[in-house]
Design a protein around this motif. Structure first.
Motif, mmCIF file in Angstrom:
data_model
loop_
_atom_site.group_PDB
_atom_site.id
_atom_site.type_symbol
_atom_site.label_atom_id
_atom_site.label_comp_id
_atom_site.label_asym_id
_atom_site.label_seq_id
_atom_site.Cartn_x
_atom_site.Cartn_y
_atom_site.Cartn_z
ATOM 1 N N ARG A 1 -2.318 5.457 -8.588
ATOM 2 C CA ARG A 1 -3.377 5.036 -9.498
ATOM 3 C C ARG A 1 -4.500 4.330 -8.739
ATOM 4 N N SER A 2 -5.661 4.216 -9.390
ATOM 5 C CA SER A 2 -6.670 3.275 -8.919
ATOM 6 C C SER A 2 -6.199 1.882 -9.319
ATOM 7 N N VAL A 3 -5.840 1.078 -8.332
ATOM 8 C CA VAL A 3 -5.268 -0.246 -8.587
ATOM 9 C C VAL A 3 -6.358 -1.299 -8.378
ATOM 10 N N ARG A 4 -6.515 -2.167 -9.336
ATOM 11 C CA ARG A 4 -7.539 -3.203 -9.245
ATOM 12 C C ARG A 4 -6.929 -4.592 -9.489
ATOM 13 N N LYS A 5 -6.528 -4.850 -10.728
ATOM 14 C CA LYS A 5 -6.000 -6.170 -11.052
ATOM 15 C C LYS A 5 -4.666 -6.454 -10.372
ATOM 16 N N ARG A 6 -3.947 -5.408 -10.008
ATOM 17 C CA ARG A 6 -2.635 -5.613 -9.396
ATOM 18 C C ARG A 6 -2.670 -5.556 -7.871
ATOM 19 N N LEU A 7 -3.851 -5.631 -7.284
ATOM 20 C CA LEU A 7 -3.944 -5.792 -5.840
ATOM 21 C C LEU A 7 -3.603 -7.223 -5.474
ATOM 22 N N ASP A 8 -2.755 -7.408 -4.481
ATOM 23 C CA ASP A 8 -2.368 -8.742 -4.028
ATOM 24 C C ASP A 8 -3.425 -9.250 -3.052
ATOM 25 N N LEU A 9 -4.243 -10.178 -3.508
ATOM 26 C CA LEU A 9 -5.358 -10.677 -2.701
ATOM 27 C C LEU A 9 -4.925 -11.726 -1.687
ATOM 28 N N GLU A 10 -3.678 -12.153 -1.761
ATOM 29 C CA GLU A 10 -3.200 -13.228 -0.892
ATOM 30 C C GLU A 10 -2.399 -12.712 0.308
ATOM 31 N N ARG A 11 -1.779 -11.573 0.179
ATOM 32 C CA ARG A 11 -0.858 -11.084 1.221
ATOM 33 C C ARG A 11 -1.617 -10.267 2.281
ATOM 34 N N PRO A 12 -1.543 -10.663 3.531
ATOM 35 C CA PRO A 12 -2.240 -9.916 4.595
ATOM 36 C C PRO A 12 -1.695 -8.494 4.741
ATOM 37 N N VAL A 13 -2.578 -7.602 5.126
ATOM 38 C CA VAL A 13 -2.192 -6.211 5.382
ATOM 39 C C VAL A 13 -2.334 -5.947 6.878
ATOM 40 N N PRO A 14 -1.230 -5.707 7.580
ATOM 41 C CA PRO A 14 -1.333 -5.430 9.020
ATOM 42 C C PRO A 14 -2.155 -4.174 9.291
ATOM 43 N N LEU A 15 -3.021 -4.243 10.282
ATOM 44 C CA LEU A 15 -3.839 -3.093 10.650
ATOM 45 C C LEU A 15 -2.967 -1.902 11.022
ATOM 46 N N GLU A 16 -1.787 -2.181 11.589
ATOM 47 C CA GLU A 16 -0.902 -1.102 12.012
ATOM 48 C C GLU A 16 -0.487 -0.214 10.839
ATOM 49 N N ILE A 17 -0.306 -0.811 9.653
ATOM 50 C CA ILE A 17 0.088 -0.013 8.491
ATOM 51 C C ILE A 17 -1.071 0.872 8.035
ATOM 52 N N VAL A 18 -2.279 0.325 8.069
ATOM 53 C CA VAL A 18 -3.452 1.128 7.712
ATOM 54 C C VAL A 18 -3.591 2.297 8.675
ATOM 55 N N GLU A 19 -3.397 2.040 9.961
ATOM 56 C CA GLU A 19 -3.487 3.111 10.954
ATOM 57 C C GLU A 19 -2.398 4.153 10.730
ATOM 58 N N GLU A 20 -1.201 3.709 10.358
ATOM 59 C CA GLU A 20 -0.104 4.632 10.062
ATOM 60 C C GLU A 20 -0.474 5.552 8.910
#
Length: 217
Positions: A17-36
């Motif tokens: 889905r397009s997720v908006r309100k349920r995005l966790d704005l506090e939890r960091p996202v490692p760059l490695e996962i984005v690259e994966e």
């Protein structure tokens, strides 16, 4: 490799889905996962195998805010325009109007909080300073399937995103902020974060028979 959610292919396709309100704005996202996830995205089809796509991953808070401010400016203008697909469209059923109202509230939230989303990903493609005057399907068809692949890969790993394009009103300004050359054109902006829960369901859609045409219109 990041652990994947136990979703079969149809579940993955119908619950991304397009997720908006349920995005966790506090939890960091490692760059490695984005690259994966981008490695998965790059398996998408591309015209003549040119692979002219580029992915601008924005994690710096100041840069995120600059992009988010431009997005919010464009969103506010759209929200106040007569073309806004709001809940009061008389051609929509009451159920559809309620759904549109929820989407509107969700979109308002994202515009207000875009700068707080841990990662922004812009998908772009070599296209020249001027887009073709005729049908552009070949151009965008070599970028947008990869962006959808990215969304699927994120969902499979417990992250969410939302397909947005309103920043393109200020495409040149965003390009200046991020140093994107003029011959590379932006096609989509995906805010990316972990989701609050992973229990997403298929969206309500109009019946297939209302859009299906067999052997002609």
């Amino acid at each position: 490799m990041t652990e994947l959610l136990p979703l079969d292919p149809d579940q993955l396709l119908t619950t991304t889905r397009s997720v908006r309100k349920r995005l966790d704005l506090e939890r960091p996202v490692p760059l490695e996962i984005v690259e994966e996830c981008l490695e998965v995205a790059l398996q998408a089809p591309t015209g003549s195998n040119k692979q002219g796509w580029h992915w601008i991953v924005v994690t710096d808070p100041a840069l995120r805010k600059s992009v988010a401010d431009l997005y919010a400016r464009s969103y506010r203008a759209y929200r106040d325009s007569p073309t806004y697909a709001g809940a009061d469209d008389p051609s929509h059923s009451a159920q559809r109007q309620a759904q549109q109202a929820r989407v509107g509230t969700s979109a308002d939230y994202l515009a207000d909080h875009m700068a707080e989303v841990p990662v922004l990903v812009i998908g772009a493609i070599h296209a020249g300073a001027d887009l073709p005057a005729s049908n552009q399907a070949g151009l965008w068809g070599s970028l947008l399937p990869a962006a959808w692949n990215l969304q699927l890969a994120l969902r499979a790993r417990g992250l969410g995103s939302a397909w947005t394009t309103l920043h393109l009103t200020y495409e040149k300004e965003v390009a200046e902020v991020l140093g994107i050359p003029p011959n590379v054109r932006q096609g989509v902006l995906l805010p990316v974060a972990w989701t609050k829960g992973t229990d997403f369901k298929p969206a309500r859609r109009e019946p297939l028979e209302s859009v299906l045409h067999v052997n002609g219109w």
